[in-house]
Design an enzyme around this catalytic site. Structure first.
Site, PDB file in Angstrom:
ATOM      1  N   SER A 150      12.959   0.986  -0.905  1.00 45.76           N
ATOM      2  CA  SER A 150      11.633   0.851  -1.511  1.00 45.76           C
ATOM      3  C   SER A 150      11.494   1.643  -2.808  1.00 45.76           C
ATOM      4  O   SER A 150      12.239   1.429  -3.760  1.00 45.76           O
ATOM      5  CB  SER A 150      10.593   1.274  -0.474  1.00 45.76           C
ATOM      6  OG  SER A 150       9.296   1.128  -0.963  1.00 45.76           O
ATOM      7  N   ALA A 200      -4.111   3.252   0.352  1.00 46.05           N
ATOM      8  CA  ALA A 200      -4.461   3.531  -1.039  1.00 46.05           C
ATOM      9  C   ALA A 200      -3.245   3.305  -1.943  1.00 46.05           C
ATOM     10  O   ALA A 200      -3.378   2.881  -3.090  1.00 46.05           O
ATOM     11  CB  ALA A 200      -4.960   4.965  -1.169  1.00 46.05           C
ATOM     12  N   PRO A 203       2.186  15.833   8.724  1.00 46.76           N
ATOM     13  CA  PRO A 203       3.605  15.894   8.381  1.00 46.76           C
ATOM     14  C   PRO A 203       4.023  14.552   7.789  1.00 46.76           C
ATOM     15  O   PRO A 203       3.641  13.502   8.297  1.00 46.76           O
ATOM     16  CB  PRO A 203       4.278  16.112   9.748  1.00 46.76           C
ATOM     17  CG  PRO A 203       3.320  15.582  10.758  1.00 46.76           C
ATOM     18  CD  PRO A 203       1.950  15.692  10.172  1.00 46.76           C
ATOM     19  N   GLY A 217       6.221  11.329   7.025  1.00 47.59           N
ATOM     20  CA  GLY A 217       7.189  10.576   7.822  1.00 47.59           C
ATOM     21  C   GLY A 217       8.445  10.251   7.025  1.00 47.59           C
ATOM     22  O   GLY A 217       9.414   9.733   7.581  1.00 47.59           O
TER      23      GLY A 217
HETATM   24  C1  16G Z   1       6.235   4.568   4.363  1.00 45.41           C
HETATM   25  C2  16G Z   1       5.289   3.560   4.930  1.00 45.41           C
HETATM   26  C3  16G Z   1       3.983   3.561   4.186  1.00 45.41           C
HETATM   27  C4  16G Z   1       3.401   4.948   4.179  1.00 45.41           C
HETATM   28  C5  16G Z   1       4.405   5.958   3.685  1.00 45.41           C
HETATM   29  C6  16G Z   1       3.884   7.345   3.922  1.00 45.41           C
HETATM   30  C7  16G Z   1       5.850   1.394   5.867  1.00 45.41           C
HETATM   31  C8  16G Z   1       6.541   0.090   5.645  1.00 45.41           C
HETATM   32  N1  16G Z   1       5.881   2.237   4.846  1.00 45.41           N
HETATM   33  O1  16G Z   1       6.576   4.241   3.041  1.00 45.41           O
HETATM   34  O2  16G Z   1       3.116   2.685   4.830  1.00 45.41           O
HETATM   35  O3  16G Z   1       2.265   5.005   3.369  1.00 45.41           O
HETATM   36  O4  16G Z   1       5.610   5.827   4.410  1.00 45.41           O
HETATM   37  O5  16G Z   1       4.857   8.275   3.585  1.00 45.41           O
HETATM   38  O6  16G Z   1       5.301   1.660   6.917  1.00 45.41           O
HETATM   39  P1  16G Z   1       4.759   9.745   4.095  1.00 45.41           P
HETATM   40  O7  16G Z   1       4.745   9.728   5.597  1.00 45.41           O
HETATM   41  O8  16G Z   1       5.941  10.424   3.510  1.00 45.41           O
HETATM   42  O9  16G Z   1       3.480  10.303   3.546  1.00 45.41           O
HETATM   43 MG    MG Z   2       8.035  -0.604  -0.703  1.00 46.63          MG
END
Ligand code: 16G
Ligand code: MG
Length: 555
Positions: free
Chosen positions: A67, A389, A520, A522
């Protein structure tokens, strides 16, 4: 498993030895890491995809992408039979499979899992996996690993669909399992024909307004989305698109470009400047499942007005609500069908957007971050609109509501052809074909935004004036162990470590319109802080104080 099956796995295992000392986990976006570490993981996800196909008796997708991450990273994720994310119930198996340290343990793990899930193995059934990858240079070798993984399950066949956006692959998997036409060409035709249908249904008094005339300029993040948008554009009329950062001019994937960069940094992507002031611009992420719009400030150093996922959601909600009210006015009593419309956001949605949607009388639901949660919630409604967002989102139409729309349009075409209610029903049907029903899709999102702006007769400025975002700030804090942060209520409340939420509350009340939460990440080894308040200084200050608290409690 029988001997043939076992030796097949063992033989390919030796070609994809796991890297030492690396532990991967199937997070919100599948497995992601530096591409050099992923051969063995992708091979094993190939096995997993084959097992998933055997279990569900359906076609499964396997997408190789990281991505918006940097170009040296890559990743792999599964598309389930309905085109959605891998069932959460299989994620622990995905983790165990990816991390099994020896061939014996891998075999044992598969044996136990296949037994537990009642999967018919050993070539009793056939399995089919569609493979896709984005434009990353590491994609080709990883695709080979995926093919070998699939091929090491007797009866499983991998079909290479080539370089695709992530949503294209999800769309194809869904279409295949519904017995619909599912090639890339079919995808382009479905999107372009439903777009043209919506253009034809624009009320004549509105289509003359010139607020939206002029081209759209799209930042393709130097990824796959810009390339595909160029193909799609040829099938449309009534939309002029200029694609920049399409990856054909040597730019680096996601470096200073793309939806993630634009949304987080709130500055112009590379290739855009003050010469673009006032023009409607959009930005896709590296695999084209996120979309944000923006306009460039005149005479300034790269500042933009961001039109983010929340505002795309608001635009979609207005359009759908308008069509539903036309239908309810005229048809509601006759058909006794009041469609349920639900909005789904995360805690990252700007508070001003949530207020705006509630003032429209809409039901707004919050879920934790991650597409799988939003999607699942949105699927509970006749029409569920979800957006993060950051620009990932779509509009889901329930099967039963689509059935009702089809019956209604058919009936209206004889009873009151050309009526407002027939047009409203036809618009909703076309929107359900245009907007990707499997997952958020920047390409179908662009088309729906563009046709709604034309429908409303709005410029991007008019759209952006729907409400004014509250100033906000995001920070990340490095801590010893981010899993020590446990949250509840869609990540808005910290339950552990004890005392942290109370401390956050004590800070937040000091600020007018203050709102703050921590969670936290993901996808990164950090704890994220989000703060919102009535001024930028206040939002910054709240975020900084709470970041210090996180550090004190967890540092
Ligand atoms: C991933 C998720 C996205 C989320 C982002 C948060 C999918 C396909 N993608 O890119 O939806 O906004 O993680 O990232 O689910 P973070 O947990 O590092 O804040
Ligand atoms: Mg993407």
């Amino acid at each position: 498993m029988n001997e043939q099956q076992q030796s097949l796995i063992l033989e390919s295992y030796s070609r994809f030895l796991p890297p030492q000392g690396v532990k991967l986990s199937y997070g919100t976006a599948g497995f992601r890491a530096d591409a050099s570490l992923l051969q063995s993981t992708v091979f094993r996800v190939g096995i997993l995809a084959a097992l998933r196909s055997l279990k569900t008796h359906s076609v499964i997708g396997l997408m190789i992408t990281a991505s918006h991450n940097k170009v040296s990273d890559n990743g792999v994720k599964i598309a389930d039979p309905n085109g959605g994310m891998l069932s959460q119930h299989w994620e622990p198996f995905a983790d165990a499979l990816a991390n099994a340290p020896s061939p014996q343990e891998l075999i044992q793990l598969i044996n136990e899992f296949v037994k537990k899930e009642g999967i018919q193995f050993d070539g009793v059934r056939s399995a089919e996996i569609l493979l896709g990858r984005d434009t990353r240079p590491s994609g080709e070798a990883l695709l080979e690993a995926a093919k070998q993984g699939v091929a090491s399950v007797v009866g499983a066949v991998a079909v290479d669909m080539g370089i695709l956006t992530t949503p294209q692959l999800h769309w194809m998997v869904r279409a295949r399992n519904k017995g619909m036409k599912a090639s890339e060409q079919d995808y382009f035709e479905e999107l372009s024909s439903s777009f043209r249908c919506l253009v034809d249904l624009i009320p004549s008094e509105r289509s003359k307004s010139d607020g939206t005339n002029g081209k759209l300029v799209v930042d393709g993040a130097n990824g796959v989305g810009g390339l595909k948008l160029k193909v799609l554009e040829k099938l449309l009329n009534g939309l002029v698109v200029e694609v920049r950062n399409s990856s054909e001019d040597g730019g680096i994937l996601n470096e200073g470009v793309g939806a993630d960069y634009v949304q987080k940094e709130k500055v112009v992507p590379h290739g855009f400047g003050s010469g673009d002031a006032g023009i409607r611009c959009a930005s896709l992420d590296g695999d084209a499942d996120r979309l944000v719009y923006f306009t460039v400030h005149p005479e300034s150093s790269g500042a933009i007005d961001l039109v983010d996922g929340d505002k795309i959601l608001s635009l979609f909600a207005l359009f759908i609500r308008e069509q539903l009210s036309i239908l309810n006015e005229k048809e509601g009593t006759k058909n006794n069908h009041q469609a349920s419309l639900g909005i789904v956001q995360t805690a990252y949605a700007n508070g001003a957007s949530t207020n705006y949607l509630k003032q429209l009388g809409l039901e707004v639901n919050l879920t934790p971050t991650g597409v799988k949660y939003l999607h699942e919630k949105a699927a509970e409604f006749d029409i569920g609109i979800y957006f993060e967002a950051n620009g990932h989102g779509t509009v889901l139409f329930s099967e039963s509501f689509i059935g009702w729309l089809e019956a209604t349009t058919k009936e209206l075409s004889t009873r009151s052809k050309g009526s407002d209610e027939e047009k409203a029903a036809l618009r909703l049907l076309a929107a359900s074909r245009l907007i990707n029903q499997a997952v958020g899709d920047a390409l179908s999102g662009v088309l729906l935004v563009e046709v709604i702006l034309q429908h409303m007769g709005w410029s991007i400025h008019r759209w952006n004036e729907l409400y004014h975002d509250l100033p906000s700030r995001q920070l990340k804090v490095k801590v010893a162990d981010r899993t020590a942060v446990i949250t509840t209520n869609a990540e808005t409340v910290v339950v552990s470590p004890p005392g942290l939420q109370e401390a956050i509350n004590n800070e937040t009340v000091k600020y007018s319109q203050g709102r703050c939460f921590v969670r936290p990440s993901g996808t990164e080894d950090v704890v994220r802080v989000y703060a919102e308040a009535s001024s930028q200084e206040a939002a910054d200050s709240l975020a900084n104080s709470v970041a210090k608290l996180v550090d004190q409690f967890l540092g």
